[in-house]
Design a protein around this motif. Structure first.
Motif, PDB file in Angstrom:
ATOM      1  N   HIS A   1       0.858  -1.181   0.000  1.00  8.82           N
ATOM      2  CA  HIS A   1       0.000   0.000   0.000  1.00  8.82           C
ATOM      3  C   HIS A   1       0.894   1.232   0.000  1.00  8.82           C
ATOM      4  O   HIS A   1       2.115   1.134   0.045  1.00  8.82           O
ATOM      5  CB  HIS A   1      -0.910   0.027   1.242  1.00  8.82           C
ATOM      6  CG  HIS A   1      -1.909  -1.069   1.299  1.00  8.82           C
ATOM      7  ND1 HIS A   1      -3.074  -1.053   0.575  1.00  8.82           N
ATOM      8  CD2 HIS A   1      -1.916  -2.236   1.998  1.00  8.82           C
ATOM      9  CE1 HIS A   1      -3.766  -2.149   0.827  1.00  8.82           C
ATOM     10  NE2 HIS A   1      -3.082  -2.893   1.689  1.00  8.82           N
ATOM     11  N   GLY A   2       0.277   2.376   0.015  1.00 10.82           N
ATOM     12  CA  GLY A   2       1.002   3.630   0.133  1.00 10.82           C
ATOM     13  C   GLY A   2       0.138   4.630   0.874  1.00 10.82           C
ATOM     14  O   GLY A   2      -1.017   4.359   1.190  1.00 10.82           O
TER      15      GLY A   2
ATOM     16  N   LYS B   1       5.547   4.436   0.924  1.00 11.66           N
ATOM     17  CA  LYS B   1       5.049   3.140   0.476  1.00 11.66           C
ATOM     18  C   LYS B   1       5.244   2.145   1.609  1.00 11.66           C
ATOM     19  O   LYS B   1       6.230   2.214   2.345  1.00 11.66           O
ATOM     20  CB  LYS B   1       5.775   2.680  -0.776  1.00 11.66           C
ATOM     21  CG  LYS B   1       5.447   3.549  -1.972  1.00 11.66           C
ATOM     22  CD  LYS B   1       6.089   3.052  -3.227  1.00 11.66           C
ATOM     23  CE  LYS B   1       5.670   4.000  -4.357  1.00 11.66           C
ATOM     24  NZ  LYS B   1       6.358   3.748  -5.595  1.00 11.66           N
TER      25      LYS B   1
ATOM     26  N   GLU C   1       5.438  -1.886   2.270  1.00 10.52           N
ATOM     27  CA  GLU C   1       5.556  -3.203   1.676  1.00 10.52           C
ATOM     28  C   GLU C   1       4.844  -4.240   2.535  1.00 10.52           C
ATOM     29  O   GLU C   1       4.790  -4.110   3.765  1.00 10.52           O
ATOM     30  CB  GLU C   1       7.028  -3.580   1.523  1.00 10.52           C
ATOM     31  CG  GLU C   1       7.791  -2.705   0.550  1.00 10.52           C
ATOM     32  CD  GLU C   1       9.239  -3.127   0.428  1.00 10.52           C
ATOM     33  OE1 GLU C   1       9.516  -4.343   0.436  1.00 10.52           O
ATOM     34  OE2 GLU C   1      10.088  -2.231   0.325  1.00 10.52           O
TER      35      GLU C   1
ATOM     36  N   SER D   1      -1.464   5.323  -2.293  1.00 10.73           N
ATOM     37  CA  SER D   1      -0.736   5.704  -3.505  1.00 10.73           C
ATOM     38  C   SER D   1      -0.192   4.500  -4.280  1.00 10.73           C
ATOM     39  O   SER D   1       0.540   4.672  -5.247  1.00 10.73           O
ATOM     40  CB  SER D   1       0.414   6.650  -3.135  1.00 10.73           C
ATOM     41  OG  SER D   1       1.273   6.032  -2.200  1.00 10.73           O
ATOM     42  N   VAL D   2      -0.556   3.291  -3.852  1.00  6.12           N
ATOM     43  CA  VAL D   2      -0.170   2.065  -4.564  1.00  6.12           C
ATOM     44  C   VAL D   2      -1.458   1.302  -4.855  1.00  6.12           C
ATOM     45  O   VAL D   2      -2.191   0.935  -3.933  1.00  6.12           O
ATOM     46  CB  VAL D   2       0.788   1.203  -3.706  1.00  6.12           C
ATOM     47  CG1 VAL D   2       1.072  -0.128  -4.392  1.00  6.12           C
ATOM     48  CG2 VAL D   2       2.080   1.949  -3.416  1.00  6.12           C
TER      49      VAL D   2
ATOM     50  N   CYS E   1      -4.138  -1.191  -5.052  1.00  6.92           N
ATOM     51  CA  CYS E   1      -4.256  -2.402  -4.229  1.00  6.92           C
ATOM     52  C   CYS E   1      -5.544  -3.179  -4.477  1.00  6.92           C
ATOM     53  O   CYS E   1      -5.876  -4.082  -3.726  1.00  6.92           O
ATOM     54  CB  CYS E   1      -4.122  -2.035  -2.751  1.00  6.92           C
ATOM     55  SG  CYS E   1      -5.291  -0.785  -2.173  1.00  6.92           S
TER      56      CYS E   1
ATOM     57  N   HIS F   1      -9.469   0.529  -3.976  1.00  4.71           N
ATOM     58  CA  HIS F   1      -8.329   1.432  -3.813  1.00  4.71           C
ATOM     59  C   HIS F   1      -8.730   2.907  -3.789  1.00  4.71           C
ATOM     60  O   HIS F   1      -8.230   3.673  -2.960  1.00  4.71           O
ATOM     61  CB  HIS F   1      -7.323   1.172  -4.952  1.00  4.71           C
ATOM     62  CG  HIS F   1      -6.252   2.183  -5.068  1.00  4.71           C
ATOM     63  ND1 HIS F   1      -5.169   2.223  -4.224  1.00  4.71           N
ATOM     64  CD2 HIS F   1      -6.082   3.223  -5.934  1.00  4.71           C
ATOM     65  CE1 HIS F   1      -4.383   3.234  -4.572  1.00  4.71           C
ATOM     66  NE2 HIS F   1      -4.905   3.853  -5.601  1.00  4.71           N
TER      67      HIS F   1
END
Length: 122
Positions: A68-69, A80, A82, A104-105, A107, A111
């Motif tokens: 995720h971010g 970010k 991990e 910001s990632v 998912c 999201h």
């Protein structure tokens, strides 16, 4: 003899003032407030955090499902997280207001609705 007494008085006064100045009361830096945030599809827990302007903070983010971010565009913060790891977002809020951070990632399907709100007060 009089000079010796005056010199001693000046020395003692200087040491006393110096001890007070460095005793922590005048130059102490406030320890950052630590906040743990659990991150998972598709939420941050807690989803809202209240902070004080000028108070240092470290938001510790952990996730166990996927990467995720977290990005707060207005505050210029981005990190970010991990899978299975922890990320820290350390900062000192300098403006009052409500700020919404977004994942910001990418998912998954939820999201776009994954947000964390910071309420910064005086």
């Amino acid at each position: 003899m009089r000079r010796g007494i005056i010199a001693k008085a000046i020395f003692v006064g200087t040491v006393a003032v110096g001890s007070y100045a460095f005793s922590g009361s005048a130059f102490a830096q406030e320890a950052p407030k630590r906040i743990d945030v659990s991150v998972k599809k598709f939420a941050y827990e807690p989803a809202e955090i209240t902070l004080k302007k000028g108070q240092p903070v470290v938001i510790e983010l952990t996730t166990q499902d996927v990467a995720h971010g977290l990005k707060f565009k207005e505050l210029n913060l981005n990190t970010k997280i991990e899978k299975g790891k922890t990320a820290e977002l350390a900062f000192t809020p300098s403006q009052v207001g409500d700020f919404v951070g977004h994942c910001s990632v990418f998912c998954g399907s939820g999201h776009g609705s994954m947000t964390l709100t910071l309420h910064v007060t005086e």
